[in-house]
Write a protein that holds these residues in place. Structure first.
Motif, PDB file in Angstrom:
ATOM      1  N   PRO A  39       0.957  -0.908   0.063  1.00 24.82           N
ATOM      2  CA  PRO A  39      -0.230   0.019  -0.440  1.00 24.82           C
ATOM      3  C   PRO A  39       1.014   1.663  -0.042  1.00 24.82           C
ATOM      4  CG  PRO A  39      -1.123  -1.185   1.665  1.00 24.82           C
ATOM      5  CD  PRO A  39       0.603  -2.150   1.339  1.00 24.82           C
ATOM      6  N   ARG A  42       2.301   1.835  -3.004  1.00 25.35           N
ATOM      7  CA  ARG A  42       1.599   2.168  -3.745  1.00 25.35           C
ATOM      8  C   ARG A  42       1.217   3.457  -4.128  1.00 25.35           C
ATOM      9  NH1 ARG A  42      -3.498   3.985  -5.244  1.00 25.35           N
ATOM     10  NH2 ARG A  42      -4.609   2.477  -6.785  1.00 25.35           N
ATOM     11  N   ALA A  43       0.851   4.359  -2.815  1.00 27.58           N
ATOM     12  CA  ALA A  43       0.732   5.499  -2.994  1.00 27.58           C
ATOM     13  C   ALA A  43       2.067   6.534  -3.271  1.00 27.58           C
ATOM     14  CB  ALA A  43       0.988   6.309  -1.277  1.00 27.58           C
ATOM     15  N   GLU A  46       1.828   6.716  -6.815  1.00 23.53           N
ATOM     16  CA  GLU A  46       1.129   8.012  -7.362  1.00 23.53           C
ATOM     17  C   GLU A  46       2.070   9.507  -7.124  1.00 23.53           C
ATOM     18  OE1 GLU A  46      -3.470   7.488  -7.077  1.00 23.53           O
ATOM     19  OE2 GLU A  46      -2.763   5.601  -5.107  1.00 23.53           O
ATOM     20  N   LEU A  47       2.067   9.110  -6.565  1.00 23.25           N
ATOM     21  CA  LEU A  47       2.907  10.991  -6.318  1.00 23.25           C
ATOM     22  C   LEU A  47       4.162  10.803  -7.069  1.00 23.25           C
ATOM     23  CD1 LEU A  47       1.594  10.736  -2.487  1.00 23.25           C
ATOM     24  CD2 LEU A  47       0.833  12.865  -4.038  1.00 23.25           C
ATOM     25  N   ALA A  60       4.139  14.307   4.756  1.00 24.11           N
ATOM     26  CA  ALA A  60       1.801  13.843   4.344  1.00 24.11           C
ATOM     27  C   ALA A  60       1.879  12.168   5.156  1.00 24.11           C
ATOM     28  CB  ALA A  60       2.027  13.631   3.451  1.00 24.11           C
TER      29      ALA A  60
ATOM     30  N   VAL B 125      -6.211   3.646   6.459  1.00 22.43           N
ATOM     31  CA  VAL B 125      -5.979   3.858   5.565  1.00 22.43           C
ATOM     32  C   VAL B 125      -6.740   3.013   4.488  1.00 22.43           C
ATOM     33  CG1 VAL B 125      -5.579   5.235   3.884  1.00 22.43           C
ATOM     34  CG2 VAL B 125      -5.074   6.012   6.237  1.00 22.43           C
ATOM     35  N   PRO B 127      -6.063   1.016   1.417  1.00 16.81           N
ATOM     36  CA  PRO B 127      -5.325   1.100   0.408  1.00 16.81           C
ATOM     37  C   PRO B 127      -4.946   2.525  -0.975  1.00 16.81           C
ATOM     38  CG  PRO B 127      -4.926  -0.977   0.742  1.00 16.81           C
ATOM     39  CD  PRO B 127      -5.668   0.140   1.856  1.00 16.81           C
ATOM     40  N   ALA B 128      -6.652   1.913  -1.803  1.00 16.69           N
ATOM     41  CA  ALA B 128      -6.503   2.634  -2.462  1.00 16.69           C
ATOM     42  C   ALA B 128      -6.667   4.209  -2.130  1.00 16.69           C
ATOM     43  CB  ALA B 128      -7.225   1.749  -3.900  1.00 16.69           C
ATOM     44  N   LEU B 130      -5.312   5.566  -0.368  1.00 19.56           N
ATOM     45  CA  LEU B 130      -3.544   6.490   0.173  1.00 19.56           C
ATOM     46  C   LEU B 130      -3.447   7.925  -0.484  1.00 19.56           C
ATOM     47  CD1 LEU B 130      -2.315   6.597   2.591  1.00 19.56           C
ATOM     48  CD2 LEU B 130      -0.754   5.026   2.232  1.00 19.56           C
ATOM     49  N   GLY B 131      -2.869   6.928  -1.438  1.00 18.96           N
ATOM     50  CA  GLY B 131      -2.076   8.382  -2.755  1.00 18.96           C
ATOM     51  C   GLY B 131      -2.874   9.559  -2.789  1.00 18.96           C
ATOM     52  N   THR B 132      -4.180   9.513  -2.643  1.00 17.57           N
ATOM     53  CA  THR B 132      -4.927  10.835  -2.951  1.00 17.57           C
ATOM     54  C   THR B 132      -5.061  11.498  -1.829  1.00 17.57           C
ATOM     55  OG1 THR B 132      -6.251   9.487  -4.904  1.00 17.57           O
ATOM     56  CG2 THR B 132      -6.931  11.865  -3.737  1.00 17.57           C
ATOM     57  N   LEU B 133      -5.010  10.985  -0.620  1.00 14.85           N
ATOM     58  CA  LEU B 133      -5.067  11.271  -0.049  1.00 14.85           C
ATOM     59  C   LEU B 133      -3.891  12.159   0.583  1.00 14.85           C
ATOM     60  CD1 LEU B 133      -6.221  12.429   3.566  1.00 14.85           C
ATOM     61  CD2 LEU B 133      -4.727   9.662   4.118  1.00 14.85           C
ATOM     62  N   LEU B 134      -2.442  11.611   0.391  1.00 14.56           N
ATOM     63  CA  LEU B 134      -1.464  12.268   1.015  1.00 14.56           C
ATOM     64  C   LEU B 134      -0.998  13.489  -0.095  1.00 14.56           C
ATOM     65  CD1 LEU B 134       1.622   8.459   0.903  1.00 14.56           C
ATOM     66  CD2 LEU B 134      -0.050  10.217   2.492  1.00 14.56           C
ATOM     67  N   ARG B 135      -1.610  13.863  -1.239  1.00 15.94           N
ATOM     68  CA  ARG B 135      -2.066  14.028  -2.439  1.00 15.94           C
ATOM     69  C   ARG B 135      -2.683  15.310  -1.961  1.00 15.94           C
ATOM     70  NH1 ARG B 135      -0.052  14.043  -7.465  1.00 15.94           N
ATOM     71  NH2 ARG B 135      -0.534  12.244  -7.879  1.00 15.94           N
ATOM     72  N   LEU B 137      -2.697  15.934   0.810  1.00 23.20           N
ATOM     73  CA  LEU B 137      -1.944  16.637   2.194  1.00 23.20           C
ATOM     74  C   LEU B 137      -1.616  17.760   1.816  1.00 23.20           C
ATOM     75  CD1 LEU B 137      -2.536  13.783   4.814  1.00 23.20           C
ATOM     76  CD2 LEU B 137      -3.394  15.821   5.146  1.00 23.20           C
ATOM     77  N   ILE B 138      -0.293  17.069   0.854  1.00 26.56           N
ATOM     78  CA  ILE B 138       0.983  17.556   0.194  1.00 26.56           C
ATOM     79  C   ILE B 138       0.147  19.365  -0.207  1.00 26.56           C
ATOM     80  CG2 ILE B 138       2.227  18.128  -0.941  1.00 26.56           C
ATOM     81  CD1 ILE B 138       2.738  14.814  -0.887  1.00 26.56           C
TER      82      ILE B 138
END
Lengths: 99, 226
Positions: A39, A42-43, A46-47, A60, B125, B127-128, B130-135, B137-138
């Protein structure tokens, strides 16, 4: 702050992310290899958009998981290094100087 | 030792069914509430739960619940349960201090697993998401940094004016507090808006609130008043 933390990882445009149930995979067209991601990886993938620094990623992740900074730095750097070693991620900024 | 849970769910039928499933099927000690802030806080104080499972539809003040749990246990243990799941809902939960956010996609077993994870002190969180959440927050962090830069560009007097704006005062109110004319107050307000890059007082107030600048502004105004 380490210059490495200001670097801008950028994912390859032709690599596709697939989710299957609770697992995620990166697949390169024309190659018969799928790279499985946890996970966090994966995140991070994406970033890796070429505009987000490793330091921003670390902050973050700390915000969500309440981990020590050193742990978050190690986790993110390890993931990015592995993605780079697999040829899935490059850099938007100048290459690092090697000593 | 079975885990003690406070379940906050305003919909009676769902609350009863969910509480029974968690208690009978999984051995949790469940205390259910309607999700109102006061009743939920009361149960938290009384039960001292390991985890508070909060339906996303409750009207409770999530920040207040997390703060109370933080005082009781040293770390918030709120798990937000959002059947459909949304990026906005997840962001709100994490920014409010919740330890976890779970959707209904993993069924009851997924929720139970999340409860155990949160009880162990882990963050949960999907997993799918998490990326959007981090984005998000950034992005918030970048907005806050930009807003802080703009705040630094204000003069001490303009910061006082901004601080009074955030208290809901109009030009006449600002003028009265600062012993200046309403016209001068209006001029200060216009300068503040221009320097902050916003078009209205409401936007200025919102900028201060959403970028977490309220405390910093307060300290600056206190310092400049010394």
């Amino acid at each position: 702050m380490s210059p490495q933390l200001q670097r801008l990882p950028r994912r390859r445009d032709d690599v596709r992310l697939y989710d299957k149930e609770l697992r995620s995979y990166l697949v390169v067209p024309e190659e018969a290899v799928a790279h499985e991601l946890n996970p966090t990886a994966r995140a991070v993938w994406e970033l890796c958009d070429g505009t987000t620094t490793i330091d921003e990623l670390v902050d973050a992740i700390r915000r969500v998981f309440s981990v020590d900074r050193a742990v978050a730095v190690a986790d993110v750097v390890t993931v990015v290094d592995q993605l780079e070693a697999a040829g899935l991620v490059g850099w938007s900024d100048a290459p690092r100087k090697t000593s | 030792v079975s885990l003690r849970i406070v379940l906050a769910e305003p919909r009676r039928l769902l609350r009863d069914a969910f509480a029974e499933a968690l208690a009978i099927g999984y051995g949790f000690e469940v205390t259910a509430t309607d999700g109102e802030t006061a009743s939920t806080l009361l149960q938290i104080e009384r039960i001292q739960p390991h985890v508070v499972v909060l339906a996303a539809t409750v009207r409770a003040d999530l920040v207040k619940l997390c703060e109370r749990l933080n005082r009781l246990f040293g770390s918030p243990r709120v798990l937000v349960l959002d059947g459909g799941g949304s990026d906005e809902g997840l962001l709100h939960a994490i920014e409010s201090g919740a330890a976890g956010y779970v959707t209904g996609h993993g069924g009851l077993a997924g929720v139970v697993e999340a409860i155990h994870s949160v009880a162990r002190g882990e963050s949960v969180v999907p997993p799918a998401m998490l990326g959007t959440l981090l984005r998000r927050l950034i992005e918030r962090q970048r907005e806050a940094a930009r807003a802080a830069e703009r705040l630094m560009a204000l003069t001490p007097r303009e910061r006082e004016v901004l601080s009074l704006l955030t208290e809901g005062r109009d030009a006449a109110g600002i003028a009265a507090v600062l012993f200046i004319s309403p016209e001068t107050a209006r001029t200060h307000v216009q300068r503040v808006l221009r320097k902050l890059g916003v078009h209205s007082r409401l936007e200025a107030i919102s900028l201060v609130a959403t970028t977490g600048l309220a405390d910093r502004l307060e300290r600056m105004v206190e310092r400049s008043a010394l």
